[in-house]
Design a protein around this motif. Structure first.
Motif, mmCIF file in Angstrom:
data_model
loop_
_atom_site.group_PDB
_atom_site.id
_atom_site.type_symbol
_atom_site.label_atom_id
_atom_site.label_comp_id
_atom_site.label_asym_id
_atom_site.label_seq_id
_atom_site.Cartn_x
_atom_site.Cartn_y
_atom_site.Cartn_z
ATOM 1 N N GLY A 181 0.791 -1.224 0.000
ATOM 2 C CA GLY A 181 0.000 0.000 0.000
ATOM 3 C C GLY A 181 0.822 1.271 0.000
ATOM 4 N N ILE A 182 2.039 1.221 -0.563
ATOM 5 C CA ILE A 182 2.936 2.378 -0.519
ATOM 6 C C ILE A 182 2.886 3.227 -1.776
ATOM 7 C CG2 ILE A 182 4.541 1.336 1.113
ATOM 8 C CD1 ILE A 182 6.254 0.501 -1.293
ATOM 9 N N GLY A 183 2.217 2.741 -2.827
ATOM 10 C CA GLY A 183 2.173 3.503 -4.066
ATOM 11 C C GLY A 183 1.573 2.688 -5.189
ATOM 12 N N THR A 184 1.845 3.117 -6.412
ATOM 13 C CA THR A 184 1.321 2.437 -7.590
ATOM 14 C C THR A 184 2.458 2.164 -8.567
ATOM 15 O OG1 THR A 184 0.843 4.529 -8.736
ATOM 16 C CG2 THR A 184 -0.911 3.591 -7.360
ATOM 17 N N VAL A 185 2.255 1.175 -9.433
ATOM 18 C CA VAL A 185 3.237 0.873 -10.465
ATOM 19 C C VAL A 185 2.494 0.625 -11.768
ATOM 20 C CG1 VAL A 185 3.283 -1.613 -9.962
ATOM 21 C CG2 VAL A 185 5.249 -0.525 -11.082
ATOM 22 N N THR A 186 2.992 1.223 -12.842
ATOM 23 C CA THR A 186 2.376 1.033 -14.148
ATOM 24 C C THR A 186 2.874 -0.267 -14.759
ATOM 25 O OG1 THR A 186 4.112 2.120 -15.447
ATOM 26 C CG2 THR A 186 2.433 3.538 -14.441
ATOM 27 N N GLN A 187 2.227 -0.694 -15.832
ATOM 28 C CA GLN A 187 2.659 -1.902 -16.510
ATOM 29 C C GLN A 187 3.907 -1.671 -17.353
ATOM 30 O OE1 GLN A 187 1.653 -5.079 -15.868
ATOM 31 N NE2 GLN A 187 0.690 -3.893 -14.226
ATOM 32 N N SER A 188 4.447 -0.463 -17.278
ATOM 33 C CA SER A 188 5.751 -0.179 -17.876
ATOM 34 C C SER A 188 6.840 -0.120 -16.814
ATOM 35 C CB SER A 188 5.708 1.143 -18.651
ATOM 36 O OG SER A 188 4.808 1.061 -19.734
ATOM 37 N N GLY A 189 6.463 -0.369 -15.542
ATOM 38 C CA GLY A 189 7.455 -0.423 -14.479
ATOM 39 C C GLY A 189 7.774 0.895 -13.812
ATOM 40 N N VAL A 190 6.911 1.907 -13.960
ATOM 41 C CA VAL A 190 7.140 3.192 -13.297
ATOM 42 C C VAL A 190 6.417 3.176 -11.949
ATOM 43 C CG1 VAL A 190 6.851 5.693 -13.393
ATOM 44 C CG2 VAL A 190 7.360 4.410 -15.481
ATOM 45 N N PHE A 191 7.184 3.241 -10.866
ATOM 46 C CA PHE A 191 6.612 3.243 -9.524
ATOM 47 C C PHE A 191 6.464 4.668 -9.022
ATOM 48 C CE2 PHE A 191 7.381 3.502 -4.906
ATOM 49 C CZ PHE A 191 6.238 2.849 -4.461
ATOM 50 N N SER A 192 5.279 5.000 -8.495
ATOM 51 C CA SER A 192 5.017 6.307 -7.897
ATOM 52 C C SER A 192 4.811 6.118 -6.402
ATOM 53 C CB SER A 192 3.775 6.952 -8.525
ATOM 54 O OG SER A 192 3.971 7.191 -9.902
#
Length: 221
Positions: A181-192
């Protein structure tokens, strides 16, 4: 005398309210500034191998000082050479096999044109190493994942560990997920990074999964 005492108590209460609190919003997204210095444009993924006729969504992020700006500018996409493929919005349609080149993202910010590229190879092969034994996850530019400020983002890449001991970037489609629950990650591997805490970023490819631990902190820690 009673009124003065009450005023003093109210003043103390206001000071305490201002001094307390968790993470401030200072680490969040920034607005555009007139000075173009400090802006960076990144495209993810940075490289990919596609089959002819396959589609792939690229993501371009404009940041200043490592923090994504809001709102994000309009991105113009192109392929070099043109026969490599064509775009519909940010979705790339791969051309014929046997080609390699780049996709280019271009934005206008503060009167300056910024661009970033990603490498593309068009091949009949699916990019699956026959001797794959495990998957590893790392930050593309060796960023410190043990203390990542909330509000920042980082590009992660998945690596294939082969029987020979060689470690190579995975160019096929990787499934990304985040736990904790620390953030989000896109299917391109970018973690926010969003919420302070600890978690893991997972990458799955060809039935193999790997992860990297990550800790999100309040900005300034």
């Amino acid at each position: 005398m009673r009124i003065r005492g009450m005023s003093w108590l109210v003043g103390i209460g206001l000071l305490l309210a201002l001094g307390l609190g968790g993470c401030s919003s200072g680490g969040g997204a920034q607005a555009f500034q007139d000075d173009p210095d400090g802006y960076t444009l990144t495209v993810s993924p940075t490289s990919v191998t596609l089959s002819p006729g396959a589609t792939h969504t690229f993501i371009a992020v404009l940041a200043q000082g490592g923090v994504p700006v809001e709102p994000q500018p309009i991105v113009t996409w192109s392929a070099v050479p043109e026969r490599l493929g064509q775009f519909s919005g940010d979705v790339f349609l791969a051309g014929e096999a046997g080609q390699s080149g780049s996709v280019v993202a271009t934005v206008e910010v503060a009167g300056t044109t910024l661009s970033a590229t990603a490498a593309v190879t068009i091949s009949e092969e699916n990019g699956l190493p026959d001797s794959l034994i495990s998957v590893e996850v790392v930050a593309e530019n060796d960023e410190d994942l043990s203390a990542m400020p909330a509000g920042y983002c980082v590009q992660l890449i998945a690596l294939a560990v082969l029987e020979s001991g060689q470690v190579v970037p995975i160019t096929g489609t990787v499934q990304w997920s985040v736990s904790g629950g620390i953030g989000t990650v896109t299917q391109s591997g970018v973690f926010s990074a969003i919420e302070p805490g600890t978690g893991r970023i997972h990458a799955t490819f060809a039935g193999f999964s790997g992860f990297t631990p990550i800790r999100v902190v309040c900005p300034g820690e």
